[in-house]
Design a protein around this motif. Structure first.
Motif, mmCIF file in Angstrom:
data_model
loop_
_atom_site.group_PDB
_atom_site.id
_atom_site.type_symbol
_atom_site.label_atom_id
_atom_site.label_comp_id
_atom_site.label_asym_id
_atom_site.label_seq_id
_atom_site.Cartn_x
_atom_site.Cartn_y
_atom_site.Cartn_z
ATOM 1 N N ALA A 61 -3.661 -10.794 -1.770
ATOM 2 C CA ALA A 61 -3.556 -9.703 -0.799
ATOM 3 C C ALA A 61 -3.833 -8.395 -1.523
ATOM 4 O O ALA A 61 -3.506 -8.235 -2.702
ATOM 5 C CB ALA A 61 -2.178 -9.664 -0.144
ATOM 6 N N MET A 62 -4.416 -7.427 -0.758
ATOM 7 C CA MET A 62 -4.707 -6.100 -1.301
ATOM 8 C C MET A 62 -4.199 -5.079 -0.294
ATOM 9 O O MET A 62 -4.358 -5.256 0.918
ATOM 10 C CB MET A 62 -6.213 -5.945 -1.525
ATOM 11 N N PHE A 63 -3.610 -3.987 -0.806
ATOM 12 C CA PHE A 63 -2.948 -3.070 0.129
ATOM 13 C C PHE A 63 -3.091 -1.633 -0.348
ATOM 14 O O PHE A 63 -3.335 -1.350 -1.523
ATOM 15 C CB PHE A 63 -1.465 -3.416 0.271
ATOM 16 N N ILE A 64 -2.960 -0.713 0.653
ATOM 17 C CA ILE A 64 -2.836 0.720 0.390
ATOM 18 C C ILE A 64 -1.676 1.219 1.254
ATOM 19 O O ILE A 64 -1.644 1.018 2.472
ATOM 20 C CB ILE A 64 -4.120 1.485 0.761
ATOM 21 N N LEU A 65 -0.729 1.886 0.599
ATOM 22 C CA LEU A 65 0.501 2.333 1.276
ATOM 23 C C LEU A 65 0.617 3.842 1.162
ATOM 24 O O LEU A 65 0.400 4.417 0.102
ATOM 25 C CB LEU A 65 1.711 1.650 0.636
ATOM 26 N N ASP A 66 0.965 4.480 2.329
ATOM 27 C CA ASP A 66 1.246 5.920 2.355
ATOM 28 C C ASP A 66 2.708 6.082 2.732
ATOM 29 O O ASP A 66 3.063 6.110 3.919
ATOM 30 C CB ASP A 66 0.344 6.620 3.368
ATOM 31 N N PRO A 67 3.602 6.179 1.749
ATOM 32 C CA PRO A 67 5.038 6.222 2.056
ATOM 33 C C PRO A 67 5.431 7.435 2.893
ATOM 34 O O PRO A 67 6.407 7.378 3.645
ATOM 35 C CB PRO A 67 5.692 6.291 0.661
ATOM 36 N N TYR B 296 -3.162 -3.461 4.913
ATOM 37 C CA TYR B 296 -2.873 -4.720 4.239
ATOM 38 C C TYR B 296 -3.908 -5.760 4.661
ATOM 39 O O TYR B 296 -4.178 -5.928 5.848
ATOM 40 C CB TYR B 296 -1.464 -5.203 4.612
ATOM 41 N N TYR B 297 -4.504 -6.446 3.659
ATOM 42 C CA TYR B 297 -5.464 -7.502 3.940
ATOM 43 C C TYR B 297 -5.175 -8.661 2.992
ATOM 44 O O TYR B 297 -4.919 -8.451 1.800
ATOM 45 C CB TYR B 297 -6.905 -7.024 3.720
ATOM 46 N N THR C 87 0.087 -18.053 4.684
ATOM 47 C CA THR C 87 0.747 -18.420 5.954
ATOM 48 C C THR C 87 1.341 -17.187 6.611
ATOM 49 O O THR C 87 1.555 -16.148 5.948
ATOM 50 C CB THR C 87 1.860 -19.446 5.715
ATOM 51 N N THR C 88 1.628 -17.304 7.884
ATOM 52 C CA THR C 88 2.216 -16.190 8.627
ATOM 53 C C THR C 88 3.565 -15.799 8.057
ATOM 54 O O THR C 88 3.896 -14.613 7.919
ATOM 55 C CB THR C 88 2.367 -16.575 10.110
ATOM 56 N N GLU C 89 4.342 -16.824 7.696
ATOM 57 C CA GLU C 89 5.668 -16.557 7.132
ATOM 58 C C GLU C 89 5.552 -15.804 5.804
ATOM 59 O O GLU C 89 6.255 -14.814 5.581
ATOM 60 C CB GLU C 89 6.418 -17.876 6.930
ATOM 61 N N MET C 90 4.644 -16.266 4.930
ATOM 62 C CA MET C 90 4.499 -15.615 3.626
ATOM 63 C C MET C 90 3.934 -14.198 3.794
ATOM 64 O O MET C 90 4.295 -13.294 3.053
ATOM 65 C CB MET C 90 3.585 -16.440 2.714
ATOM 66 N N THR C 91 3.050 -14.004 4.807
ATOM 67 C CA THR C 91 2.517 -12.671 5.076
ATOM 68 C C THR C 91 3.640 -11.706 5.435
ATOM 69 O O THR C 91 3.664 -10.553 4.984
ATOM 70 C CB THR C 91 1.489 -12.716 6.210
ATOM 71 N N TYR C 92 4.558 -12.176 6.238
ATOM 72 C CA TYR C 92 5.711 -11.357 6.628
ATOM 73 C C TYR C 92 6.504 -10.928 5.402
ATOM 74 O O TYR C 92 6.833 -9.740 5.228
ATOM 75 C CB TYR C 92 6.611 -12.126 7.606
ATOM 76 N N TYR D 20 8.188 -6.989 1.288
ATOM 77 C CA TYR D 20 8.431 -6.639 -0.130
ATOM 78 C C TYR D 20 7.647 -5.378 -0.515
ATOM 79 O O TYR D 20 8.174 -4.481 -1.176
ATOM 80 C CB TYR D 20 8.017 -7.806 -1.038
ATOM 81 N N LEU D 21 6.411 -5.324 -0.036
ATOM 82 C CA LEU D 21 5.576 -4.197 -0.428
ATOM 83 C C LEU D 21 6.068 -2.895 0.186
ATOM 84 O O LEU D 21 6.030 -1.834 -0.460
ATOM 85 C CB LEU D 21 4.116 -4.458 -0.023
ATOM 86 N N ARG D 22 6.515 -2.937 1.452
ATOM 87 C CA ARG D 22 7.032 -1.720 2.093
ATOM 88 C C ARG D 22 8.280 -1.214 1.372
ATOM 89 O O ARG D 22 8.472 -0.003 1.226
ATOM 90 C CB ARG D 22 7.378 -1.991 3.558
ATOM 91 N N ILE D 23 9.100 -2.141 0.907
ATOM 92 C CA ILE D 23 10.373 -1.738 0.312
ATOM 93 C C ILE D 23 10.208 -1.313 -1.147
ATOM 94 O O ILE D 23 10.802 -0.333 -1.589
ATOM 95 C CB ILE D 23 11.398 -2.893 0.421
ATOM 96 N N ASN D 24 9.351 -2.038 -1.904
ATOM 97 C CA ASN D 24 9.339 -1.872 -3.370
ATOM 98 C C ASN D 24 8.097 -1.188 -3.936
ATOM 99 O O ASN D 24 8.133 -0.667 -5.058
ATOM 100 C CB ASN D 24 9.460 -3.251 -4.041
ATOM 101 N N SER D 25 6.986 -1.204 -3.233
ATOM 102 C CA SER D 25 5.737 -0.733 -3.841
ATOM 103 C C SER D 25 5.786 0.728 -4.248
ATOM 104 O O SER D 25 5.260 1.113 -5.310
ATOM 105 C CB SER D 25 4.557 -0.949 -2.876
#
Length: 566
Positions: A109-115, A122-123, A129-134, A139-144
């Motif tokens: 997965a690759m992502f760009i976050l603007d806190p 997110y791509y 899987t859908t579960e792992m995507t969730y 994790y990324l929203r909380i920790n990145s």
């Protein structure tokens, strides 16, 4: 005739070789530890290759992050407080992320976050899987935002999300966070053709299981080295370059075949047989090969010492091959002796001819000059002057025609020179002066015939003028220096001396330059001394402040060698 030792040695060697093969076969099946290092080296090679492959792929993904960061920086105002991305910018960056994921199969997965505005791109690669995507997005929203590194730092972290391991990297670019996660199962490096193998990736917090037996995780605490056997398992560990983690590879060696109890007895018997055969072979080689070889060495040593009468005893050869060698050596030694004698005789005759030729050259054209001078005197000279000259010329001729010996004494040579100078003084009054400084004790020393006279004659030829008085000085003394012991004779004149070209030319001695016209006398003297005394340093030419300076060294020989009297 003795039998050849080659066949017997060959049979012994084959016997020892066969015994050695059996010995090593039994040893191989009895002691498995001889394979241990090979297994560890193989394990270590696998884990190093696995680590290198993983690090290369991580660095490749880091370059994708770097490129995406550059694209974001060039397309969007990344400063904090700046306007967030609009729709077109969002779409452009999304397309760039999609291309990165397509071009790299390692990107999960690759992502760009603007806190600041909770903008999230997110791509993933489509296999998550859908579960792992969730769980990934959570994790990324909380920790990145709080878990970033410099864009110039290529290192990665190992993280755990929902009991699953990922390689994780995020970089801070102004208000944005750019990152990648990669499933560690993509790096398992597993060879399906190998049984009994296990793989782990370990960081400081926990161990991530990849393949094989998960229960073997406990072996990591027991491994004392990075490449070691633990409880029968081969454990190899290698540090990653671009992640704070270690890659662990564990294999279970295939047990060696169980040997029967008689293997140990067979091992002892084969070992004893090898020892007996080796002792017999040693005894055989010493008696049949070594001793005759030593005889050949001694024969060659005697031959090198010029002992041409040394012969080998054929009866002591001990084999047909050495019989042939001994016979060949004896024949060769006899031929060498014959050839050496013939060559030496030939050399003596050749050198004798050279000396005769040199003496012939040393008898100059003075004869013709003397007769011409006498003829001229009949017109102008007084009778008593003519009689003095004819008397001196007769004495000169007797000495020059002296052929009974190749040697004369220094005293006789000086008398001859003095007579020659007397003749020249009659021809050229008040034009010549000669000085002698030779003690009586050296006058009985033998020197080669006409050598000292040739030095004086050379001065008359090159230093005399009718304008100035030519002064010649002859000195002699006993000397001993640098391995030389004998008489040093010095002849000097007050002429123009030698040119540099002449000095260099007269240093050369060769048969081809024997008949050089200029300074013929000096060339012949040098060559004569070389032939008689076997030394090339007995005639030394130089220039003094007044003119030419010639030194002739005469070694004092305790016993005359074979060249004396040539």
């Amino acid at each position: 005739m003795n039998k050849s030792w080659i066949n017997r040695v060959l049979i012994l060697l084959i016997s020892i070789l066969a015994s050695s093969v059996l010995f090593f076969l039994v040893t191989f099946f009895t002691y498995r530890n001889i394979l241990g290092q090979t297994i560890l080296n193989s394990n270590n090679s696998i884990v190093e290759q696995w680590t290198h492959n993983t690090d290369s792929r991580l660095y490749s993904m880091y370059e994708h992050i770097y490129d995406l960061s550059s694209t974001l920086y060039n397309s969007v105002d990344v400063r904090k407080g700046a306007t967030p991305m609009d729709y077109n910018q969002n779409r452009k960056i999304g397309e760039a992320i999609t291309l990165k994921i397509i071009s790299s199969s390692d990107i999960t997965a690759m992502f760009i976050l603007d806190p600041e505005n909770d903008i999230y791109l997110y791509y993933n690669n489509g296999y998550v899987t859908t579960e792992m995507t969730y769980y990934l997005k959570l994790y990324l929203r909380i920790n990145s935002a709080n878990n970033t590194s410099s864009v110039s730092d290529p290192s990665w972290q190992l993280i755990e999300i929902s009991n699953h391991g990922f390689y994780y990297k995020a970089v801070r670019l102004g208000r944005y966070v750019v990152g990648v996660v990669s499933d560690i199962e993509l790096y398992y490096g597993h060879d399906d053709t190998i049984d009994n193998e296990s793989g782990f990736i370990v960081n400081s917090e926990r161990c991530f299981y990849l393949f094989g037996d998960k229960e073997l995780e406990y072996l990591l605490d027991s491994a004392e080295n990075d490449n070691d056997f633990v409880e029968g398992y081969a454990v190899s560990i290698d540090e990653q370059q671009y992640a704070d983690a270690q890659i662990v590879y564990i294999t279970k060696p295939v047990p060696a075949w169980k040997t029967w109890s008689f293997s140990f007895i067979f091992l002892i018997l084969v070992s004893a047989g090898c020892i007996i055969l080796a002792i017999f072979l040693y005894y055989f080689i010493v008696n049949k090969v070594s001793k005759p070889t030593q005889q050949l060495f001694e024969a060659n040593r005697q031959l090198s010492l010029s002992n041409l009468d040394y012969r080998l005893d054929i009866a002591s050869a001990r084999s047909s091959e050495f019989e042939d060698l001994f016979t060949s050596f004896n024949e060769m030694s006899e031929k060498i002796g014959t050839l050496t004698i013939e060559k030496y005789d030939e050399k003596l005759k050749r050198e004798e001819n050279y000396l005769k030729m040199l003496r012939a050259q040393m008898k100059p054209h003075t004869f013709l000059n003397g007769i011409t001078t006498i003829s001229n005197m009949t017109y102008t000279a007084k009778p008593e002057t003519m009689r003095s000259y004819i008397s001196a010329f007769a004495k000169f001729t007797r000495y020059m025609l002296h052929t009974s010996s190749d040697w004369t004494t220094i005293g006789e040579e000086l008398e001859h020179i003095d007579n020659y100078v007397k003749m020249q003084k009659i021809r050229f009054p008040k034009s010549i002066e000669i000085i002698y400084d030779c003690p009586e004790e050296i006058k009985n020393i033998n020197i080669p015939y006409l050598t000292l006279f040739s030095l004086v004659e050379n001065s008359f030829k090159h230093a005399m003028t009718l304008v100035n008085t030519m002064v010649i000085k002859i000195t002699g003394e006993f000397v001993e220096f640098d391995g030389f012991k004998g008489v040093r004779l010095v002849e000097e004149d007050n002429g123009p001396g030698f040119t540099e070209e002449i000095l260099e030319k007269l240093e050369e001695i060769s048969e081809q330059e024997l008949f050089t016209k200029e300074h013929l006398g000096l060339t012949n003297v040098r060559y004569t001394l070389n032939l008689i005394y076997r030394r090339n340093d007995l005639l030394r030419l130089s220039n003094s402040d007044k003119g030419a300076h010639v030194e002739m060294l005469i070694p004092v020989m305790e016993e005359e060698d074979e060249t004396t009297g040539m």
